[in-house]
Write a protein that holds these residues in place. Structure first.
Motif, PDB file in Angstrom:
ATOM      1  N   ARG A 177       1.011  -0.877  -0.054  1.00 36.92           N
ATOM      2  CA  ARG A 177      -0.366  -0.235  -0.237  1.00 36.92           C
ATOM      3  C   ARG A 177       0.872   1.164  -0.154  1.00 36.92           C
ATOM      4  O   ARG A 177       0.258   2.048  -0.236  1.00 36.92           O
ATOM      5  CB  ARG A 177      -0.706   0.227   0.850  1.00 36.92           C
ATOM      6  CG  ARG A 177      -1.422  -1.637   1.500  1.00 36.92           C
ATOM      7  CD  ARG A 177      -2.270  -1.263  -0.412  1.00 36.92           C
ATOM      8  NE  ARG A 177      -3.117  -2.383   0.186  1.00 36.92           N
ATOM      9  CZ  ARG A 177      -4.320  -2.515   0.053  1.00 36.92           C
ATOM     10  NH1 ARG A 177      -4.878  -1.651   0.792  1.00 36.92           N
ATOM     11  NH2 ARG A 177      -5.032  -4.062  -0.025  1.00 36.92           N
ATOM     12  N   MET A 178       1.912   0.898   0.121  1.00 39.23           N
ATOM     13  CA  MET A 178       3.226   2.199   0.436  1.00 39.23           C
ATOM     14  C   MET A 178       3.228   2.768  -0.864  1.00 39.23           C
ATOM     15  O   MET A 178       3.166   2.324  -2.192  1.00 39.23           O
ATOM     16  CB  MET A 178       4.588   1.926   0.582  1.00 39.23           C
ATOM     17  CG  MET A 178       4.365   2.601   2.217  1.00 39.23           C
ATOM     18  SD  MET A 178       6.697   1.523   2.416  1.00 39.23           S
ATOM     19  CE  MET A 178       5.718   0.229   3.489  1.00 39.23           C
ATOM     20  N   GLN A 179       2.624   4.361  -1.273  1.00 39.82           N
ATOM     21  CA  GLN A 179       3.094   5.263  -2.229  1.00 39.82           C
ATOM     22  C   GLN A 179       4.345   6.102  -2.702  1.00 39.82           C
ATOM     23  O   GLN A 179       4.639   6.261  -3.380  1.00 39.82           O
ATOM     24  CB  GLN A 179       1.480   6.648  -2.213  1.00 39.82           C
ATOM     25  CG  GLN A 179       0.530   5.365  -2.270  1.00 39.82           C
ATOM     26  CD  GLN A 179      -0.274   5.254  -3.850  1.00 39.82           C
ATOM     27  OE1 GLN A 179       0.149   5.469  -4.729  1.00 39.82           O
ATOM     28  NE2 GLN A 179      -1.253   4.367  -3.649  1.00 39.82           N
ATOM     29  N   LEU A 180       4.503   6.572  -1.449  1.00 38.40           N
ATOM     30  CA  LEU A 180       5.879   7.208  -1.530  1.00 38.40           C
ATOM     31  C   LEU A 180       6.472   7.330  -0.001  1.00 38.40           C
ATOM     32  O   LEU A 180       5.955   6.657   1.124  1.00 38.40           O
ATOM     33  CB  LEU A 180       5.169   8.996  -1.237  1.00 38.40           C
ATOM     34  CG  LEU A 180       6.151   9.592  -0.768  1.00 38.40           C
ATOM     35  CD1 LEU A 180       7.337   9.407  -1.868  1.00 38.40           C
ATOM     36  CD2 LEU A 180       5.782  10.655  -1.384  1.00 38.40           C
ATOM     37  N   VAL A 181       7.909   6.787  -0.009  1.00 34.16           N
ATOM     38  CA  VAL A 181       8.626   6.768   1.358  1.00 34.16           C
ATOM     39  C   VAL A 181       9.204   7.925   0.303  1.00 34.16           C
ATOM     40  O   VAL A 181      10.110   8.477  -0.051  1.00 34.16           O
ATOM     41  CB  VAL A 181       9.340   5.662   1.113  1.00 34.16           C
ATOM     42  CG1 VAL A 181       9.803   6.069   2.640  1.00 34.16           C
ATOM     43  CG2 VAL A 181       9.272   4.360   0.782  1.00 34.16           C
ATOM     44  N   ARG A 222      14.276  -0.538   0.886  1.00 28.36           N
ATOM     45  CA  ARG A 222      14.129  -2.051   0.953  1.00 28.36           C
ATOM     46  C   ARG A 222      12.803  -1.919   1.134  1.00 28.36           C
ATOM     47  O   ARG A 222      11.854  -2.551   0.116  1.00 28.36           O
ATOM     48  CB  ARG A 222      14.629  -2.329   2.849  1.00 28.36           C
ATOM     49  CG  ARG A 222      14.085  -4.230   2.181  1.00 28.36           C
ATOM     50  CD  ARG A 222      14.542  -3.969   4.103  1.00 28.36           C
ATOM     51  NE  ARG A 222      13.718  -4.528   5.324  1.00 28.36           N
ATOM     52  CZ  ARG A 222      12.963  -5.855   4.533  1.00 28.36           C
ATOM     53  NH1 ARG A 222      13.422  -6.425   3.447  1.00 28.36           N
ATOM     54  NH2 ARG A 222      12.000  -6.735   5.421  1.00 28.36           N
ATOM     55  N   LEU A 223      11.727  -0.543   1.366  1.00 28.20           N
ATOM     56  CA  LEU A 223      10.387  -0.493   1.600  1.00 28.20           C
ATOM     57  C   LEU A 223      10.093  -0.138   0.695  1.00 28.20           C
ATOM     58  O   LEU A 223       9.129  -0.145  -0.658  1.00 28.20           O
ATOM     59  CB  LEU A 223      10.592   0.537   2.809  1.00 28.20           C
ATOM     60  CG  LEU A 223       9.862   0.967   3.866  1.00 28.20           C
ATOM     61  CD1 LEU A 223      10.150   1.969   4.523  1.00 28.20           C
ATOM     62  CD2 LEU A 223       9.829  -0.478   4.470  1.00 28.20           C
ATOM     63  N   THR A 224      10.670   0.469  -0.169  1.00 28.48           N
ATOM     64  CA  THR A 224      10.135   1.007  -2.483  1.00 28.48           C
ATOM     65  C   THR A 224      10.785  -0.505  -2.858  1.00 28.48           C
ATOM     66  O   THR A 224       9.544  -0.519  -2.940  1.00 28.48           O
ATOM     67  CB  THR A 224      11.619   2.265  -2.653  1.00 28.48           C
ATOM     68  OG1 THR A 224      12.093   2.607  -1.432  1.00 28.48           O
ATOM     69  CG2 THR A 224      10.680   2.623  -3.852  1.00 28.48           C
ATOM     70  N   GLU A 225      11.363  -0.957  -1.967  1.00 25.71           N
ATOM     71  CA  GLU A 225      11.071  -2.753  -3.341  1.00 25.71           C
ATOM     72  C   GLU A 225      10.998  -3.256  -3.149  1.00 25.71           C
ATOM     73  O   GLU A 225       9.836  -3.972  -3.767  1.00 25.71           O
ATOM     74  CB  GLU A 225      13.374  -3.015  -2.747  1.00 25.71           C
ATOM     75  CG  GLU A 225      13.964  -4.159  -3.624  1.00 25.71           C
ATOM     76  CD  GLU A 225      14.481  -4.974  -3.264  1.00 25.71           C
ATOM     77  OE1 GLU A 225      14.872  -5.713  -3.232  1.00 25.71           O
ATOM     78  OE2 GLU A 225      15.481  -4.213  -2.583  1.00 25.71           O
ATOM     79  N   LEU A 226      10.567  -3.007  -1.902  1.00 23.15           N
ATOM     80  CA  LEU A 226       9.400  -4.580  -1.330  1.00 23.15           C
ATOM     81  C   LEU A 226       8.198  -3.691  -1.555  1.00 23.15           C
ATOM     82  O   LEU A 226       7.390  -4.439  -2.521  1.00 23.15           O
ATOM     83  CB  LEU A 226       8.987  -3.786  -0.064  1.00 23.15           C
ATOM     84  CG  LEU A 226      10.125  -5.159   0.845  1.00 23.15           C
ATOM     85  CD1 LEU A 226      10.224  -5.594   1.648  1.00 23.15           C
ATOM     86  CD2 LEU A 226      10.360  -6.801  -0.260  1.00 23.15           C
TER      87      LEU A 226
END
Lengths: 458, 189
Positions: B130-134, B177-181
């Motif tokens: 659900r992450m759109q942007l970090v 890592r979060l962006t990749e996942l």
């Protein structure tokens, strides 16, 4: 939350270019079009309204000025104002273009400051065709695409009535993923009526709601008291006008807006048509509904009516049905959210008894139900409401607990969705809430797997 | 006041640092299994040091400003009022410590957990899909202390997932890592 807080990716959906020379290189197959020629007239009333407002605001001054007005000044004033306004209107119309490509709707506008909006069709949340009364008489309509991050400027106003419908059909066909060659021939998808609100039911339902009566009483009582206290006519008028206005929008205004509310189903998604004077036709493609809420005011319990609200990201409308029998409304919701059944009152888990120390009396109203497809939270004692969110639509799950709540070992669970609504289950037992939090995170992660694709016909 | 405050800051900061290092020692082994309790990671001590320094820099001079005119014009008894800001420092000192200790996060196989707060507790779970942007941000003071904040945005504006006071390297590692996942599990609206 303001629009500025909207997530970055959502903003990227509407890539805007306000640079002066962002000249698009229109490809050969992209057909640029202009809006309907009556468009320049849409703001013609603005100068008149300004003048009127000034005259009402300051009557003595206005009268004096009118007395001074001679034929010559009037002629000069009109001779300058009218052509300037006409030229401005014409130029804005002339410099506004729109085009539909395979993946985007492009709107290019602006005389001095060029602005290009590219609206991605696969991120389409809803399409609205609106016809204000005057536009209905002339036979034109506004078309608006709801995408997360669009603003008021990104509507196409005005288009010919037929053109607007054709364009909507084309946009929906493209968004659905039909082959580019065939989109113009797909045409309007046939709609099947699911629900229609009879005018009588709507009127009775509005009469059984508290808000219009409360506002009406306030509009009668407050100015009377003020008159007795001050004997100042202007004060009374200044308070009475907004109050009467509020009472009107909440009763007759709502009736006019919600008149002939029709919900239909088509391969393109849900169709919602309503309005007595201004007609609105909204289309919500499949899989775009984020949350559904049933609201039942106290006096609607006997006839068994509910109001159903739905939340779609980026859409202004939040009503699915202003009034409908509960069983019927549940059927409609089952069609919109496939596989979802609204939990019965008995299926909700009540809150622990010690919750009464946190929310006296009303603690009985809270409850939670989790099915395979939805998370449902109930609240309210007199006006009951149930909020439903499909597991696949949950963006994040939060557990919050204040000091007083911790004292009584209860906590609140909040589920955030993409339509900027949060479904809250309050006063859960702390241990149960922690378990719900973990379980909901898992359900939300896996719930998406068997959801239909964004391009629903592809 | 500077010299008076510097001692406690230094020792307490060192003590906290030692504690955090002890806690961080088991940090690197981050199992990503779903079962079992999540492997919580606390914040490095830099943020605590920065907050305590700000607290002392703000309340210390205030104590002096209150104290000196009172002692000169109203008599030494009135100077006891200076105890109020000093008590504020002591109280704030403990509160910042408690608050700092309450912040922790855990990377699981499919979602990120953030837990924080002492009186008002909040625990947030954001699925990576659900992450759109970090976002990694770092203000001038934070930069001076070698700190960076990580913020996650989802399509819901109500999602408030921020991890403050990370070491810049850790913040960048998490972001990548979060962006990749997030890309691998992207789910959209």
């Amino acid at each position: 939350m303001t629009a500025a807080d909207a997530p970055e990716d959502a903003r990227e959906d509407v890539r805007k270019d306000a640079r002066k020379d962002a000249r698009e290189d229109p490809r050969k197959d992209v057909r640029e079009q202009r809006l309907h020629p009556v468009t320049p007239l849409r703001r013609a009333w603005a100068p008149i309204a300004v003048l009127l407002g000034w005259a009402v605001h300051d009557m003595d001054q206005a009268q004096r000025q009118l007395a001074h007005l001679t034929g010559a000044t009037l002629a000069i004033g009109l001779g300058v104002l009218v052509p300037t306004a006409a030229l401005y209107g014409f130029l804005t119309w002339w410099f506004t273009h729109f085009a539909v490509t395979d993946t985007e709707l492009r709107i290019r506008t602006g005389l001095f400051f060029r602005r290009t909006a590219h609206i991605r069709l696969d991120r389409l949340q809803a399409v609205d065709i609106t016809q204000p009364l005057l536009a209905r008489i002339i036979g034109v309509a506004k078309l608006k695409l709801d995408v997360v991050g669009t603003d008021k400027k990104d509507e196409l106003a005005f288009l010919g009535e037929g053109d607007a419908r054709a364009l909507r059909a084309e946009l929906l066909a493209r968004a659905a993923g039909f082959a580019p060659e065939s989109v113009r021939d797909v045409g309007e998808a046939p709609a099947r009526e699911l629900l229609r609100t009879p005018p009588r039911t709507l009127a009775v339902a509005l009469l059984l709601t508290g808000a219009p009566w409360a506002l009406l009483c306030a509009a009668l009582v407050v100015p009377t008291l003020l008159w007795m206290a001050t004997h100042n006519l202007w004060t009374v008028i200044a308070t009475a006008v907004p109050m009467v206005g509020a009472a009107f929008t909440n009763s007759a205004g709502r009736y006019i807006k919600e008149y002939d509310w029709t919900v239909g189903e088509s391969p393109d998604g849900l169709r919602i048509d309503h309005g007595l004077l201004d007609r609105v036709h909204e289309t919500v493609p499949p899989g775009r509904v984020q949350t559904v809420r049933f609201v039942q005011p106290l006096l609607w319990r006997r006839p068994g009516w509910v109001r159903v609200e739905l939340h779609v990201a980026g859409s202004a409308n939040s009503v699915l049905a202003p009034v409908a029998p509960r069983a019927h409304a549940e059927d409609v919701v089952a069609r919109i959210l496939p596989g979802v059944s609204v939990p019965k009152t008995a299926e909700f888990t009540p809150v622990p008894r010690r919750g009464r120390w946190c929310v006296p009396v009303w603690w009985r109203g809270y409850g939670v139900a989790v099915t395979d497809t939805v998370f449902a939270a109930r609240q309210g004692l007199l006006e009951r409401s149930i909020a439903l969110v499909p597991h696949a639509k949950v963006q994040s799950v939060r557990l919050t607990q204040g000091p007083w709540e911790r004292c009584w070992r209860v906590a609140a669970l909040r589920l955030d969705t993409g339509a900027n609504t949060t479904v809250t289950a309050r006063l859960r037992d702390a241990g149960e809430a922690a378990e719900l939090l973990r379980a909901q995170a898992d359900r939300s992660r896996t719930g998406r797997r068997d959801a239909p694709p964004d391009r629903w016909m592809a | 006041m500077e010299t008076g405050a510097a001692g406690p800051t230094g020792t307490a900061g060192a003590a906290e640092a030692a504690g955090a290092e002890a806690a961080g020692a088991e940090g690197p082994i981050r199992a990503t299994g779903e079962s079992g309790p999540p492997d919580w990671v606390g914040l490095p001590p830099g943020l605590l040091r920065l907050r305590r320094l700000l607290l002392v820099l703000f309340l210390g001079p205030l104590a002096l400003v209150v104290d000196i005119p009172l002692a000169v014009f109203a008599g030494p008894v009135w100077a006891a009022f200076a105890a109020l800001p000093l008590a504020g420092i002591v109280w704030g000192w403990r509160m910042t410590g408690r608050n700092w200790r309450s912040w922790r996060y855990a990377e699981r196989a499919d979602d990120l957990l953030i837990s924080r707060g002492v009186l008002w507790r909040e625990e947030t779970i954001v699925p990576y899909g659900r992450m759109q942007l970090v976002e990694v941000t770092s203000g001038p003071l934070e930069r001076k202390y070698g700190l960076a904040s990580l913020q996650l945005h989802t399509a819901a504006a109500a999602t408030d997932a921020t991890i403050p006071g990370l070491a810049p390297a850790e913040a960048e590692r998490l972001r990548d890592r979060l962006t990749e996942l997030g890309e691998a599990r992207s789910a959209g609206l």
